[in-house]
Scaffold this active site. Structure first.
Site, mmCIF file in Angstrom:
data_model
loop_
_atom_site.group_PDB
_atom_site.id
_atom_site.type_symbol
_atom_site.label_atom_id
_atom_site.label_comp_id
_atom_site.label_asym_id
_atom_site.label_seq_id
_atom_site.Cartn_x
_atom_site.Cartn_y
_atom_site.Cartn_z
ATOM 1 C CG ASP A 173 31.402 43.490 44.748
ATOM 2 O OD1 ASP A 173 32.224 42.699 44.641
ATOM 3 O OD2 ASP A 173 30.312 43.643 45.049
ATOM 4 C CE1 TYR A 214 30.851 45.549 40.915
ATOM 5 C CE2 TYR A 214 29.992 47.489 40.548
ATOM 6 C CZ TYR A 214 30.041 46.318 40.652
ATOM 7 O OH TYR A 214 28.805 45.758 40.680
ATOM 8 C CD GLU A 225 26.465 47.287 38.751
ATOM 9 O OE1 GLU A 225 26.791 47.632 39.787
ATOM 10 O OE2 GLU A 225 25.822 46.205 38.238
#
Length: 318
Positions: free
Chosen positions: A136, A118, A35
């Site tokens: 996102d 996020y 991520e």
DNA sequence: GACTCGTGGTG
DNA sequence: TCACCAAGAGT
């Protein structure tokens, strides 16, 4: 108009990409690493870096034990090297304060360096199967079109965007696949340019129903790069990554010859960001060069900032 | 809310 | 060709 979660989940189960961080044996930390790398960076460029990275540093403590300079080198040219520094800091915090285990709670995740709204939710959802909205840029675009009938999403607003998606979230164990599916839909079908509406699995789309009205948003500022401080910073970091030993000011100077004031500004900002440090003899190196975290080396940039930049004349060793 | 922060693929 | 864009975060 809404989105039927079953259509998203069913489509995702059929066409999902076999991305390495989606495999069942991947740990929460390794998902976290993916991520961080995927922030503003395409999947294709992340994949090889992520594979090497987790093979080398599979856990938070292994990452924390590495030197910041090694971490910055392994990050390579992924871009936004501050992310690499924050990932290293994040590993340090998890190793020291969370028993080497990635937290599950969104509120706790949000306290970690480099983890924003996020990323915190993506980890909670994809690593721990929690039913939390994950928003996102892809999800915002899909919702803007399918639900609101708009060509593209407005300015990000975490509160509003998360409430939008929370209203769509299925109340069962398919929530993670639904969230991953929305992102996948935005990445592969409901794309920013040339959306492939002919293969979209959604039977109801407000944008299509409305006849695909064009965007009414004012033209966004062009994302310049050539000639910006970011490009200069990139050049300087490239020189430092390539060198095992600290480099002289002159070696950095050749990386940007057109605007010396801009070059000085870029180097100073790298020192402020703690990505670069100045050695006692006036040379420059990646932060934490030659030190590992166990030695308690100053990986934050305070040290480099304390010393004023020496003039080029002072530094022109023969 | 506006701005900054890298890099490389692409239509 | 080159403007646009890509799983955002921090200030």
């Amino acid at each position: 108009m809404s989105i039927d979660p079953r259509e998203v989940v069913g489509w995702f189960d059929r066409v999902r990409r076999d991305l390495p961080w989606r495999r069942p044996e991947v740990s929460a930390w390794q998902i976290l690493v993916s991520e961080f790398m995927l922030q503003q960076t395409p999947v294709a460029r992340v994949e090889p870096i992520w594979r090497d990275w987790i093979a080398r540093w599979p856990t938070p403590s292994a990452t924390a034990a590495a030197g910041a300079a090694d971490v910055l080198r392994a990050w390579g040219k992924l871009g936004y090297p501050r992310r690499a520094k924050r990932l290293h800091e994040c590993a340090t915090v998890i190793a020291a304060e969370h028993g080497d285990v990635v937290p599950e709670d969104v509120e706790v995740l949000l306290t970690l360096p480099g983890v924003g709204s996020y990323t915190a939710r993506a980890i909670a959802c994809f690593a721990y199967q929690q039913s939390v909205p994950v928003v996102d840029t892809n999800v915002r675009r899909v919702v803007a079109r399918a639900v609101h009938g708009l060509a593209d999403a407005g300015n990000p607003s975490a509160k509003r965007d998360e409430a939008d998606v929370a209203a769509l979230l299925p109340d069962d164990d398919t929530a993670p696949r639904f969230s991953a599916g929305l992102m996948e839909l935005g990445a592969l079908v409901c794309t920013a340019r040339n959306p492939k509406c002919g293969v979209c699995p959604l039977s109801h789309c407000a944008w299509r129903t409305a006849g695909f009205p064009p965007s009414t948003a004012p033209v966004k500022k062009v994302q310049k790069y050539a000639g910006t401080d970011r490009q200069v910073r990139g050049r300087l970091m490239d020189v430092l990554r390539a060198s095992d030993a600290p480099v002289t000011r002159a070696q950095l100077d050749v990386a940007w010859l057109t605007d010396t004031a801009q070059r000085d500004r870029a180097l100073d900002s790298l020192l402020v960001d703690g990505l670069v440090e100045q050695t006692e003899d006036g040379r420059f190196a990646l932060a934490g060069e030659g030190a590992d975290a166990g030695a308690g080396a100053p990986s934050s940039g305070a040290r480099g900032r304390m010393q004023p930049l020496r003039s080029r004349a002072d530094n022109s060793e023969g």
